[in-house]
Scaffold this active site. Sequence first.
Site, PDB file in Angstrom:
ATOM      1  CG  ASN A  99      33.278  39.074  33.444  1.00  0.00           C
ATOM      2  OD1 ASN A  99      34.431  39.483  33.583  1.00  0.00           O
ATOM      3  ND2 ASN A  99      32.273  39.537  34.161  1.00  0.00           N
TER       4      ASN A  99
ATOM      5  N   GLY B  27      37.814  39.417  40.066  1.00  0.00           N
ATOM      6  CA  GLY B  27      37.455  38.003  40.000  1.00  0.00           C
ATOM      7  C   GLY B  27      36.629  37.605  41.213  1.00  0.00           C
ATOM      8  CB  SER B  28      35.939  34.321  42.709  1.00  0.00           C
ATOM      9  OG  SER B  28      37.160  33.885  43.264  1.00  0.00           O
TER      10      SER B  28
ATOM     11  N   GLY C 220      40.060  36.831  45.699  1.00  0.00           N
ATOM     12  CA  GLY C 220      40.379  38.174  46.200  1.00  0.00           C
ATOM     13  C   GLY C 220      40.873  38.118  47.640  1.00  0.00           C
TER      14      GLY C 220
ATOM     15  CB  CYS D  83      30.868  41.974  38.645  1.00  0.00           C
ATOM     16  SG  CYS D  83      32.397  41.371  38.048  1.00  0.00           S
TER      17      CYS D  83
ATOM     18  CD  GLU E 228      39.101  47.794  38.371  1.00  0.00           C
ATOM     19  OE1 GLU E 228      40.266  47.929  37.972  1.00  0.00           O
ATOM     20  OE2 GLU E 228      38.416  46.803  38.139  1.00  0.00           O
TER      21      GLU E 228
END
Length: 493
Positions: free
Chosen positions: A149, A225-226, A230, A281, A461
């Site tokens: 994405n 990600g999902s 994870g 997200c 992050e």
Amino acid sequence: MHLRNYVDGTWADSASGATFENTDPANGELIATVTKSTTADVDRAVEAARRAFGSWRLVPAPKRGEILYRAGELMLKRKDDLAREMTREMGKVLAESRGDVQEGIDMTYYIAGEGRRQLGDVVPAELPNKWAMSMRNPLGVIAAITPWNFPFAIPTWKIMPALILGNTVVFKPASYTPLLAVRLVEILEEAGLPKGVLNLVLGSGGDLGDHLVTHPQVDLISFTGSSDTGAHISELAGKLLKRVSCELGGKNAIVVLDDAQIDLAVDGIVWSAFGTSGQRCTAASRVITHRGVAAEVIDRVVARAKKMRMGHGLDATTDLGPVVSKAAQDKVASYIPIAQKEGATVAAGGRVPTEGALSKGFFHEPTVLTDVKPNMRVAQEEIFGPVTAIIEAADVDDAIRIVNSTKYGLSCSIYTQNVNNAFKFMRDAECGIVYVNAGTIGAEIQLPFGGMKSTGNGHREAGRAALDVYSEWKSIYIDYSGKLQRAQIDTPS
Ligand code: UN1
């Protein structure tokens, strides 16, 4: 076009000889064939990264920074081409693809500056003639597993801090977006990155991902990600005591109180719920509105959603591109009957276009659900598409309770003119990112990005926080007294 792996400074196909197709989600056109890697390719990439680590960690960080600055310049020069390719590859409208590239540029420049910082502490020692300080050390080989994405920005969030600290990288991008991954690696190659420091392995998750995660020479896995993936990665890595940084799902909410500027709130809701076709997200998949203004908020959001034009993201008149794949389209569509069965009302959208040009792509109408209760599945589960659920609340406390009632905690926002309510929200919302009088999307790279609860595993992050993920502290004591000095031990006076 054909896309290949990049291992040890060489572009090459996987020995498997197999390929997969990269297609435009708006119309099904073929963009490229892509080499399909095997676990043997992962092994070669990890080995190359391990070899390169020996010398890369010793390159002075300011020199590493110079390569990143050059990469940033190249990104800036190619911004438009990169954005066009991104829109074709994953569907979002051109202005947003340009934003994605810009976020990558921002991160690259920001982190390049860390080449001359990477600050540690120098502190007084408790004993005479003794020096005490801390410094960051690289971890080794980083596996960067990235989503489709934000196919440019998110890889830079991981790769740039990893590199500036002296780590080497194996980059495994989502199989929907190999082209932008190749472009990023080309840029870093052209900027002067030595061979083996960054390696690219193309293919789909599953076996490839598991092999990379469990490879004994991989020191840290950074995954976005999902939540399911994870959890799977964390389980595999946990058994091996590997470090893992996870950036997972969200069920982000915008709160509108009865003293809000409604125009502003409606703009924020439409942008945050339907931007990137809801595939961020950080997307606002819930709107929690004070009862007193609910009717007005609903009317206006519904009217705006109905007016949005679906189409190819390269077409300047398009407001909403497709979702990324057939599987994504099916998933989004499956939530409409789920919502209705639980008692929600589809106030706008709710359908997959079946006629004309739109039927060739993976489109889904921008959808507004009303009569939603906080515990319904559409108010709890991440849909990752252009669907938002409107929930009513009695007051600010009720709204905060509802915001906090999901397992996720990434982004949230409040629209209010009341400073007391704003501060209460900033303190009590269980989210890693909080906005006041702005939507839930659009975080800037100089602050930490990430979420509480099941959105992640405690890491962040971007910002300075990114350095903590990709380095370890080493504390160093230098005793220049010339005799045994014992810390913490009482000495007879
Ligand atoms: C994501 O969707 O995973 O805050 C990243 C934002 C963007 C990044 C989103 N800057 O919406």
